[in-house]
Design a protein around this motif. Structure first.
Motif, PDB file in Angstrom:
ATOM      1  N   ILE A 288      90.460  56.690 -22.496  1.00  0.00           N
ATOM      2  CA  ILE A 288      90.150  57.940 -21.801  1.00  0.00           C
ATOM      3  C   ILE A 288      90.067  59.063 -22.832  1.00  0.00           C
ATOM      4  O   ILE A 288      90.339  58.861 -24.011  1.00  0.00           O
ATOM      5  CB  ILE A 288      91.217  58.301 -20.737  1.00  0.00           C
ATOM      6  CG1 ILE A 288      92.568  58.581 -21.426  1.00  0.00           C
ATOM      7  CG2 ILE A 288      91.361  57.197 -19.708  1.00  0.00           C
ATOM      8  CD1 ILE A 288      93.583  59.209 -20.509  1.00  0.00           C
ATOM      9  N   GLY A 289      89.725  60.261 -22.372  1.00  0.00           N
ATOM     10  CA  GLY A 289      89.697  61.435 -23.219  1.00  0.00           C
ATOM     11  C   GLY A 289      90.542  62.538 -22.624  1.00  0.00           C
ATOM     12  O   GLY A 289      91.004  62.439 -21.469  1.00  0.00           O
ATOM     13  N   PRO A 290      90.774  63.616 -23.371  1.00  0.00           N
ATOM     14  CA  PRO A 290      91.645  64.689 -22.880  1.00  0.00           C
ATOM     15  C   PRO A 290      91.155  65.341 -21.600  1.00  0.00           C
ATOM     16  O   PRO A 290      91.956  65.829 -20.800  1.00  0.00           O
ATOM     17  CB  PRO A 290      91.669  65.690 -24.042  1.00  0.00           C
ATOM     18  CG  PRO A 290      90.485  65.352 -24.893  1.00  0.00           C
ATOM     19  CD  PRO A 290      90.275  63.893 -24.727  1.00  0.00           C
ATOM     20  N   GLY A 291      89.849  65.335 -21.373  1.00  0.00           N
ATOM     21  CA  GLY A 291      89.317  65.941 -20.159  1.00  0.00           C
ATOM     22  C   GLY A 291      89.671  65.197 -18.887  1.00  0.00           C
ATOM     23  O   GLY A 291      89.505  65.735 -17.782  1.00  0.00           O
ATOM     24  N   GLU A 292      90.140  63.956 -19.006  1.00  0.00           N
ATOM     25  CA  GLU A 292      90.499  63.159 -17.837  1.00  0.00           C
ATOM     26  C   GLU A 292      91.974  63.272 -17.460  1.00  0.00           C
ATOM     27  O   GLU A 292      92.409  62.706 -16.458  1.00  0.00           O
ATOM     28  CB  GLU A 292      90.156  61.695 -18.090  1.00  0.00           C
ATOM     29  CG  GLU A 292      88.673  61.442 -18.312  1.00  0.00           C
ATOM     30  CD  GLU A 292      88.386  60.034 -18.785  1.00  0.00           C
ATOM     31  OE1 GLU A 292      88.513  59.103 -17.963  1.00  0.00           O
ATOM     32  OE2 GLU A 292      88.066  59.847 -19.983  1.00  0.00           O
ATOM     33  N   VAL A 293      92.740  64.005 -18.254  1.00  0.00           N
ATOM     34  CA  VAL A 293      94.176  64.131 -18.024  1.00  0.00           C
ATOM     35  C   VAL A 293      94.431  65.309 -17.090  1.00  0.00           C
ATOM     36  O   VAL A 293      94.068  66.438 -17.392  1.00  0.00           O
ATOM     37  CB  VAL A 293      94.934  64.336 -19.353  1.00  0.00           C
ATOM     38  CG1 VAL A 293      96.424  64.523 -19.088  1.00  0.00           C
ATOM     39  CG2 VAL A 293      94.694  63.156 -20.283  1.00  0.00           C
ATOM     40  N   ASP A 294      95.048  65.053 -15.934  1.00  0.00           N
ATOM     41  CA  ASP A 294      95.375  66.161 -15.038  1.00  0.00           C
ATOM     42  C   ASP A 294      96.854  66.511 -15.054  1.00  0.00           C
ATOM     43  O   ASP A 294      97.276  67.465 -14.400  1.00  0.00           O
ATOM     44  CB  ASP A 294      94.919  65.876 -13.598  1.00  0.00           C
ATOM     45  CG  ASP A 294      95.207  64.466 -13.136  1.00  0.00           C
ATOM     46  OD1 ASP A 294      96.293  63.958 -13.455  1.00  0.00           O
ATOM     47  OD2 ASP A 294      94.347  63.877 -12.453  1.00  0.00           O
ATOM     48  N   LEU A 295      97.677  65.758 -15.816  1.00  0.00           N
ATOM     49  CA  LEU A 295      99.103  66.070 -15.905  1.00  0.00           C
ATOM     50  C   LEU A 295      99.584  65.882 -17.352  1.00  0.00           C
ATOM     51  O   LEU A 295     100.276  64.913 -17.663  1.00  0.00           O
ATOM     52  CB  LEU A 295      99.912  65.191 -14.954  1.00  0.00           C
ATOM     53  CG  LEU A 295     101.370  65.610 -14.767  1.00  0.00           C
ATOM     54  CD1 LEU A 295     101.477  66.844 -13.877  1.00  0.00           C
ATOM     55  CD2 LEU A 295     102.203  64.470 -14.216  1.00  0.00           C
ATOM     56  N   PRO A 296      99.241  66.789 -18.257  1.00  0.00           N
ATOM     57  CA  PRO A 296      99.752  66.689 -19.629  1.00  0.00           C
ATOM     58  C   PRO A 296     101.146  67.310 -19.708  1.00  0.00           C
ATOM     59  O   PRO A 296     101.329  68.483 -19.384  1.00  0.00           O
ATOM     60  CB  PRO A 296      98.742  67.506 -20.440  1.00  0.00           C
ATOM     61  CG  PRO A 296      98.226  68.522 -19.478  1.00  0.00           C
ATOM     62  CD  PRO A 296      98.311  67.913 -18.097  1.00  0.00           C
ATOM     63  N   GLN A 297     102.122  66.532 -20.105  1.00  0.00           N
ATOM     64  CA  GLN A 297     103.498  67.019 -20.239  1.00  0.00           C
ATOM     65  C   GLN A 297     103.830  67.106 -21.724  1.00  0.00           C
ATOM     66  O   GLN A 297     104.050  66.093 -22.389  1.00  0.00           O
ATOM     67  CB  GLN A 297     104.459  66.098 -19.500  1.00  0.00           C
ATOM     68  CG  GLN A 297     104.278  66.116 -17.988  1.00  0.00           C
ATOM     69  CD  GLN A 297     104.615  67.473 -17.396  1.00  0.00           C
ATOM     70  OE1 GLN A 297     105.772  67.901 -17.395  1.00  0.00           O
ATOM     71  NE2 GLN A 297     103.603  68.166 -16.888  1.00  0.00           N
ATOM     72  N   LEU A 298     103.861  68.323 -22.227  1.00  0.00           N
ATOM     73  CA  LEU A 298     103.969  68.553 -23.665  1.00  0.00           C
ATOM     74  C   LEU A 298     105.420  68.752 -24.080  1.00  0.00           C
ATOM     75  O   LEU A 298     106.190  69.426 -23.387  1.00  0.00           O
ATOM     76  CB  LEU A 298     103.129  69.766 -24.068  1.00  0.00           C
ATOM     77  CG  LEU A 298     101.669  69.729 -23.615  1.00  0.00           C
ATOM     78  CD1 LEU A 298     100.910  70.911 -24.193  1.00  0.00           C
ATOM     79  CD2 LEU A 298     100.993  68.405 -23.988  1.00  0.00           C
ATOM     80  N   TYR A 299     105.758  68.196 -25.223  1.00  0.00           N
ATOM     81  CA  TYR A 299     107.141  68.293 -25.702  1.00  0.00           C
ATOM     82  C   TYR A 299     107.443  69.706 -26.166  1.00  0.00           C
ATOM     83  O   TYR A 299     106.620  70.358 -26.822  1.00  0.00           O
ATOM     84  CB  TYR A 299     107.380  67.305 -26.843  1.00  0.00           C
ATOM     85  CG  TYR A 299     108.837  67.233 -27.239  1.00  0.00           C
ATOM     86  CD1 TYR A 299     109.768  66.625 -26.394  1.00  0.00           C
ATOM     87  CD2 TYR A 299     109.288  67.772 -28.432  1.00  0.00           C
ATOM     88  CE1 TYR A 299     111.108  66.558 -26.739  1.00  0.00           C
ATOM     89  CE2 TYR A 299     110.630  67.711 -28.787  1.00  0.00           C
ATOM     90  CZ  TYR A 299     111.534  67.114 -27.936  1.00  0.00           C
ATOM     91  OH  TYR A 299     112.856  67.050 -28.277  1.00  0.00           O
ATOM     92  N   ASP A 300     108.652  70.173 -25.845  1.00  0.00           N
ATOM     93  CA  ASP A 300     109.018  71.562 -26.104  1.00  0.00           C
ATOM     94  C   ASP A 300     110.463  71.695 -26.577  1.00  0.00           C
ATOM     95  O   ASP A 300     111.137  72.678 -26.237  1.00  0.00           O
ATOM     96  CB  ASP A 300     108.815  72.397 -24.829  1.00  0.00           C
ATOM     97  CG  ASP A 300     109.715  71.917 -23.684  1.00  0.00           C
ATOM     98  OD1 ASP A 300     110.058  70.731 -23.644  1.00  0.00           O
ATOM     99  OD2 ASP A 300     110.103  72.745 -22.839  1.00  0.00           O
ATOM    100  N   GLY A 301     110.942  70.723 -27.351  1.00  0.00           N
ATOM    101  CA  GLY A 301     112.285  70.875 -27.894  1.00  0.00           C
ATOM    102  C   GLY A 301     112.435  72.190 -28.640  1.00  0.00           C
ATOM    103  O   GLY A 301     113.504  72.815 -28.635  1.00  0.00           O
TER     104      GLY A 301
END
Length: 400
Positions: A288-301
């Motif tokens: 897949i590519g980034p445009g297909e992601v509807d729930l990106p959970q980014l790390y934020d330590g």
């Protein structure tokens, strides 16, 4: 050579449990782990004897000199299996770059190879009494002699350096980061087990907090905590017979070994070059590519990681993350917002080392997020640590 993930869609998460999160828990970490594991197994509709595989990432993430004791400051897979009264066919602990994605890779490998039928993956985090990074060091030897005496020691200057590079290179303001931190705390305040439950943070409170390693403020950092989370995984075929909608693992990528530097020297160029490489491997693995992601959970330590992951994953142009997060663009309450911190992350829950990101993907894609449930959640990405020192996993609602 194709890098498509050979086990794509073959393994699924089928249950979970999460302990309450405390600064200092009222019971030993091992006791929390046993109870949380039992709850996760029951949530999956199974009994402890059904589970024949145990994996974890047992790292105790402190720069201090605290003792590492199984069942107290960490909980290994072997310790947990023993104290559940189970004799497993497979146990393993991941200790390389990308703690949680690496442990998940071990679980996928065990299940897809037939080494186990049901695997319990857990992560147990401990906040020791006293100073978290307290260190009795009296002299600095080796390469540390060039950094530690000058105060470049521990994770705060480590992240302050590339964040300062980012601010200067792209003309970003420190005030822009308030959008990230307040979004994390808003969502963490809604999570039942979060340390910050019912305690959102305003932009004014964020900016008024002390500067602890310029340009890092107090609330740019996650909070050391005691807490445990556990997940049950099995094959996609077995998952169909269990109570909850399965969430499938579609691809995993971890960072390449970082360039050799002085201790804790994380230049921005190293982070972004390695992160871009990781993202390319992740998209190729998952197909897949980034445009297909509807729930990106980014790390934020540390809050700057959100900028770095946004750009490394291709979710916004390089140098534009500080603008991208403004004006509600990452507001999970807006239908058109990109929900990069809808699970609260580490800043909104406590230092659970990638668990909030993984758990939010599971809850949303399985339809178990309760009043926080998003209308559309079919492809999620959970990130952990820095883009050059961690990893990411793609989750999907469909097996392939």
């Amino acid at each position: 050579m194709s890098r498509r993930f050979a086990a794509r869609g073959q393994v699924a998460i089928v249950g979970y449990a999460h302990s309450d999160v405390w600064r200092h828990a009222p019971r030993p970490l091992g006791a929390l782990a046993v109870d949380t594991a039992r709850e996760a197994i029951a949530d999956a509709g199974l009994k402890p004897d059904d589970v024949d595989g145990f994996v974890t990432a047992p790292l105790f993430p402190t720069a201090g000199a605290h003792a590492v004791e199984d069942g107290v400051s960490t909980v290994t897979a072997q310790w947990l299996a023993e104290h559940l009264g189970v004799t497993p066919a497979y146990t393993s602990g991941f200790s390389g770059i990308g703690q949680l994605p690496g442990a998940l890779g071990l679980a996928v490998g065990a299940l897809s190879s037939g080494a186990a039928d049901y695997v319990l993956l857990h992560r147990a985090l401990h906040n020791p009494p006293g100073r978290y990074h307290g260190n009795p060091m009296r002299e600095a030897a080796g390469s540390a002699q060039w950094t530690a005496p000058q105060g470049f020691f521990g994770p705060l200057p480590m992240i302050a350096l590339p964040y300062n590079e980012y601010l200067q290179r792209y003309g970003a303001s420190q005030e822009a980061m308030a959008a990230v931190v307040t979004e994390a705390r808003k969502n963490g305040a809604r999570i039942p087990w979060s340390y910050w439950r019912d305690r959102p943070l305003s932009a004014q409170e964020y900016l008024a907090a002390p500067m602890i390693s310029d340009p890092i403020r107090r609330f740019d950092c996650d909070l050391p905590v005691d807490g445990v989370a556990a997940f049950v995984l099995t094959s996609a075929e077995r998952a169909r017979d269990l109570p909850h909608r399965p969430v499938h693992i579609a691809g995993i990528a971890t960072s390449a070994p970082p360039r050799r530097r002085l201790p804790l020297h994380w230049p921005l160029d190293d982070i972004m070059a390695a992160g871009t490489g990781l993202a390319g491997r992740l998209w190729e693995a998952a197909g897949i590519g980034p445009g297909e992601v509807d729930l990106p959970q980014l790390y934020d330590g540390f809050s700057p990681f959100v900028y770095f992951w946004l750009e490394a994953l291709g979710l916004c142009p390089v140098g534009e993350a500080h603008r991208f997060v403004q004006d509600g663009r990452i507001d999970s309450d807006r239908p058109d917002g990109l929900p990069v911190l809808s699970g609260g992350g580490a800043i909104g829950n406590g230092r659970m080392h990638g668990i909030p990101q993984m758990l939010e993907c599971y809850l949303q894609l399985s339809g178990r997020a309760g009043p926080r449930q998003r209308e559309r959640a079919t492809v999620g990405v959970a990130c952990q640590s820095s883009p050059h020192f961690g990893g990411a996993v793609v989750y999907t609602t469909e097996p392939a």
